[in-house]
Design a protein around this motif. Structure first.
Motif, short mmCIF file in Angstrom:
data_model
loop_
_atom_site.label_atom_id
_atom_site.label_comp_id
_atom_site.label_asym_id
_atom_site.label_seq_id
_atom_site.Cartn_x
_atom_site.Cartn_y
_atom_site.Cartn_z
N TRP A 388 44.90 68.90 28.28
CA TRP A 388 43.76 68.38 27.66
C TRP A 388 42.36 68.65 28.07
O TRP A 388 42.11 68.81 29.19
CB TRP A 388 43.83 66.78 27.98
N ASN A 390 37.91 67.97 26.74
CA ASN A 390 37.20 67.21 26.15
C ASN A 390 36.02 68.05 26.02
O ASN A 390 35.38 67.97 27.12
CB ASN A 390 37.17 65.69 26.50
N ASP A 438 32.18 64.44 19.67
CA ASP A 438 33.26 64.40 20.51
C ASP A 438 34.39 65.12 19.94
O ASP A 438 35.16 64.30 19.13
CB ASP A 438 33.11 63.12 21.37
N VAL A 440 38.24 66.21 21.31
CA VAL A 440 39.57 66.47 22.16
C VAL A 440 40.28 67.44 21.78
O VAL A 440 40.65 67.47 20.78
CB VAL A 440 40.20 65.03 22.23
N TYR A 442 44.06 69.23 22.41
CA TYR A 442 45.48 69.28 23.25
C TYR A 442 46.25 70.24 22.64
O TYR A 442 46.51 70.51 21.43
CB TYR A 442 46.11 67.86 22.79
N GLY A 452 38.66 63.82 16.91
CA GLY A 452 37.30 63.32 17.68
C GLY A 452 36.62 62.66 16.39
O GLY A 452 37.09 62.16 15.34
#
Length: 879
Positions: A388, A390, A438, A440, A442, A452
């Motif tokens: 992960w 961010n 923002d 993210v 994964y 996001g």
């Protein structure tokens, strides 16, 4: 604002002194750490970059090169831009390993041969998605990739390449905008993405730009607009060593050719100085800074070429100077965990004089404009785990933009001849805004997931509108002007103060799937919301892309995709709705005559307006947010070790496009009086437009020989539509379907070339070539025969086709010649002075603009042209 050369030199002598001190502070360290090795014919140099899954550069990554027997041959670390450099590597087979805290190791098998290896791009992963990639000697220079985001019909250049091509006034944005598609650009203009966030400007001086990209990953769900409607800029990071660039630019008209529409050569000059310095903040190399400054003094002149009575030509050279000052400071911090944080402040102050003048617009009808903008930018990347990541980026800012007329008298428009009187512009635009995103990331197995929130615009806007307070008279021809018999008069009165909020928010999710080593695909979905204009709950935009290589060693890639992209209304449309809603405390707009064939007094007095109904603006209750459905399929082929060619078909359909229509216009066939006598013009904003576009793009990128590197693109296309945007009115509001015709931006043929020749080691030659077909011109009568108050009636009672006149083509060749003086030849990145002579429009070709589309004595005649041949001298110092 008065420009003084002594003031200019004083300011920049202070900056030069600062750079001199910084350079001498850093020079011993640079000298001590420099590798005193020379590359001979039997060795090569490896260059590359390391990125994380979100495409952000990774600094301080350990890059190691091992020989075939496993011995460590060389090691280095990536800089703030994620780049690495290894010199003096003998021919043979090697294993390149990249290690960075928080990311999985990446390994690449490479072969170094007689030819210089191509730059290596390594995307490291945060999970098991990372794989060891083996490349044999035949494939080590492959430029193509089966990654969806590595399409070769994109256009990009880093700062070093931009320094070697002719760039007028250091304006990289205008230069690269040549590769954009005009008919995919939204209502708000080009979507400018800076470090992943939609912005009003780059946030740094030109020397602070690291890379410019267009059409990279065209169907990404992370962005609001398709690839050829957005321009992405990556700015330079801070570095643990002192580095800097200072540019001085000088231009003067005594070297230039005379403009084709000027009786005498305009006396123009420009002085531009800008620079960027980066280095450590204190003794800890994890803290760095970037300082960026620019001062621009451009003494332009506008060329008036208007038409007077009896075939006379009105000519004038009007001073139109512009002034701009910009300052930006950024502080960076790298955490031991691999996290990154930076914060920046920027300030810009500009003033423009006699704007809007030129062509058929006389000196008296100009306006002055000022602008002040402050912004704070923040970026933070946090690594939660091996799977992960961010990335948060946002900015807050404030704009202040007053505009006012040079001459405070009523405006006079003589159709097909000139625009005189005052500009009738008096407005103030203020904006306190927030933009951010923002993301993210994964990764797991074959999947790389990005999701996001994107906030392109959250702003409190002030829109004070006191335009046209003295009114505008429209005359059908020069005879009616001489007789004082206008055909139309419009004026605004009332309270022009307005404050409102604009909210635009999006959410997105995108999965990049490596189905097989030679096949990848991307599935994405984006959701839009905008207040005032929305389609809730239908504003979902799916995206899809794929890339396929027939085999592992193939030099061919098949690539395609499709997606829906929604537009935005823009703040001006919202302001019009709120200003002219019919509210007693708002603005009132009055239009004379009351009915078709009526007389307009000259001059109009307040008593003449007492019985005139107000005109209003309304939103169609069925209005939707416009969208573009774009789809493409192409083939890419590597043709030499360092160059590729791609051919791509791109189709698009514009649906629910914005336009305006007078729903209270006098009805046919006599067009005598408005249906609702209590109202004047009722401008209804609606989404009833449609557009159809088809194009074939052929793109070349790379280095086909040792002497040339660059990119070229040819587009054969055709675009038809029935609207030109939210402020566009059809020729007849009762027959809007008659406006289906060539788009205003339709160019059947378009060719662009950017490149650099290196005939010797002593100098380089940069080239920028444009060869475009003409855009169409709308043919109008210059009269308002249908009585709607809009002078856009076409011949044959309005039934003549729109955009029926073929406009002027464009041929422009820019060149430069550059020589670099290296002060420490043993250092590759040592201090360097580059001296460049730029020549714009080398052929001095006359490229006409603004064909007169009004039927009459001046029909089909141009009123202006692009500038004639101009010279520009650049001095660039790097250390």
């Amino acid at each position: 604002m008065r420009f003084s050369l002594s003031t200019f030199l004083h300011r920049w002598s202070l900056l030069a002194a600062l750079l001199f001190i910084l350079f001498h502070i850093s020079a011993p360290e640079i000298h001590a750490t420099a590798q005193q090795t020379r590359t001979n014919d039997a060795t090569q140099t490896l260059n590359g970059s390391v990125f994380d899954p979100s495409a952000a550069p990774i600094p301080n990554a350990q890059v190691s090169l091992f020989t075939s027997n496993g011995s460590l041959f060389a090691t280095t670390t990536t800089d703030r831009a994620g780049s690495f450099h290894l010199e003096s590597i003998p021919r043979g087979k090697y294993r390149l390993q990249v290690q960075c805290s928080g990311f999985k190791d990446a390994t690449l098998e490479i072969s170094v041969g007689a030819k210089t290896p191509a730059p290596i791009k390594i995307a490291v992963s945060i999970s098991s998605l990372s794989e060891t990639v083996s490349v044999n000697a035949d494939d080590s220079a492959l430029q193509i990739s089966s990654s969806v985001a590595e399409n070769q019909n994109a256009n990009n250049m880093n700062h070093n390449a931009l320094d070697r091509v002719p760039v007028f006034d250091q304006d990289y944005i205008t230069l690269f905008s040549r590769f954009l598609s005009d008919d995919t650009i939204g209502t708000n203009g080009v979507s400018l993405i800076v470090n992943g966030v939609e912005s009003n400007g780059p946030g740094v001086a030109p020397s602070g730009v690291q890379e410019v990209k267009i059409n990279q990953n065209p169907y990404s769900a992370r962005f609001a607009r398709p690839g050829r409607a957005r321009l992405e800029i990556v700015t330079k990071p801070g570095t643990p060593q002192f580095h800097g660039t200072v540019n001085f630019l000088f231009r003067d008209s005594f070297l230039d050719a005379r403009n084709a529409f000027a009786v005498t050569k305009p006396q123009e000059s420009r002085y531009l100085a800008e620079g960027t310095v980066t280095g450590p903040l204190g003794h800890d190399k994890k803290n760095t800074f970037l300082l960026s400054v620019e001062e621009d003094n451009d003494n332009l002149q506008a060329i008036v070429h208007a038409f007077g009575p009896n075939g006379t030509i009105i000519t004038d050279n009007v001073p139109a100077p512009t002034r701009d000052f910009f300052l930006s400071f950024r502080a960076f911090h790298d955490f031991a965990s691999g996290d990154q944080f930076w914060i920046a402040y920027s300030y810009e102050d500009g003033a423009d004089t006699n704007q809007g003048v030129g062509g058929t617009v006389l000196r008296e009808a100009g306006y002055n404009a000022e602008s002040r903008e402050s912004e704070i930018n923040v970026s933070y990347r946090h690594i939660f785990s091996t799977k992960w990541v961010n990335l948060l980026r946002f900015l807050v800012g404030h704009n202040y933009e007053p505009v006012y007329s040079v001459t405070n008298v009523p405006q006079s428009i003589v159709e097909g001849y000139f625009t005189g009187g005052g500009a009738q512009m008096h407005s103030l635009r203020t904006e306190a805004h927030f933009d951010g995103t923002d993301v993210v990331t994964y990764s797991s197995g074959k999947h790389l997931l990005n999701f996001g929130v994107d906030v392109p615009d959250l702003s409190r806007r002030g829109a004070d509108d006191f335009n046209n307070q003295l009114g505008t008279y429209t005359f059908t021809d020069i005879n009616s002007y001489s007789a004082g018999a206008p055909s139309n008069f419009s004026v605004q009165t009332g309270n022009g103060h307005l404050v409102f909020w604009e909210r635009t928010v999006a959410g997105f999710i995108e999965d990049d799937i490596r189905v097989k080593p030679n096949f990848s695909m991307t599935l994405g979905l984006r959701y839009y919301y905008q207040n005032y204009f929305n389609n809730i709950p239908y504003d979902f935009a799916p995206r899809f892309g794929f890339a396929l290589t027939p085999s592992k060693k193939s030099k061919t890639v098949l690539r395609g995709g499709a997606g829906i992209f929604y537009d935005r209304s823009g703040p001006r449309a919202i302001a019009d709705l709120l200003h002219f809603s019919g509210n007693p405390n708002g603005l009132f707009r009055f239009i004379l005559p009351l009915q078709n064939g009526g007389l307009v007094p000259f001059p109009v007095t307040p008593a003449d307006l007492q019985s005139v109904p107000t005109s209003i603006v309304v939103l169609d209750p069925r209005a939707r947010i416009p969208s573009i459905f774009q789809y493409s399929f192409g083939i890419e082929r590597q043709v030499t070790a360092k160059s590729t060619v791609s051919a791509t078909y791109v189709g698009s359909r514009g649906m629910d496009l914005y336009r305006s229509r007078d729903i209270n216009a006098p009805p046919p066939p006599d067009y005598f009086a408005r249906p609702d006598a209590a109202l004047g013009q009722v401008r209804q904003m609606e989404s009833e437009g449609y557009q159809k576009s088809n194009a074939l793009e052929v793109t070349f990128r790379g280095k086909p020989t040792r002497y040339f590197v660059g990119q070229a693109q040819y587009t054969l296309g055709k675009t038809y539509n029935n609207t030109s945007g939210i402020r566009y009115f059809p020729g007849n509001s009762y027959y809007p379907w008659l406006d289906w015709a060539r788009s205003d931006n339709d160019r059947r043929n378009k060719f662009d070339l950017l490149g650099t020749f290196d005939p010797t080691s002593f100098f380089s030659i940069g080239v920028a070539l444009q060869a475009y077909g003409g855009k169409p011109v709308n043919v109008i009568t210059g009269m308002d025969a249908n009585g709607d108050g809009i002078f856009n009636d076409r011949p044959l009672g309005g039934f003549a086709p729109r955009n029926s006149l073929h406009g002027p083509s464009l041929v422009n060749l820019d060149m430069n010649i550059q020589h670099e003086f290296k002060f420490k030849k043993e250092q590759k990145d040592g201090p360097t002075l580059a001296v460049t002579l730029n020549v714009f429009n080398v052929l001095n070709h006359v490229n006409d603009l603004n064909y007169n589309g009004v039927i009459g004595p001046n029909f089909g005649q141009p009123s202006s042209s692009y500038p004639a041949r101009r010279f520009q001298v650049n001095f660039e110092f790097k250390f």
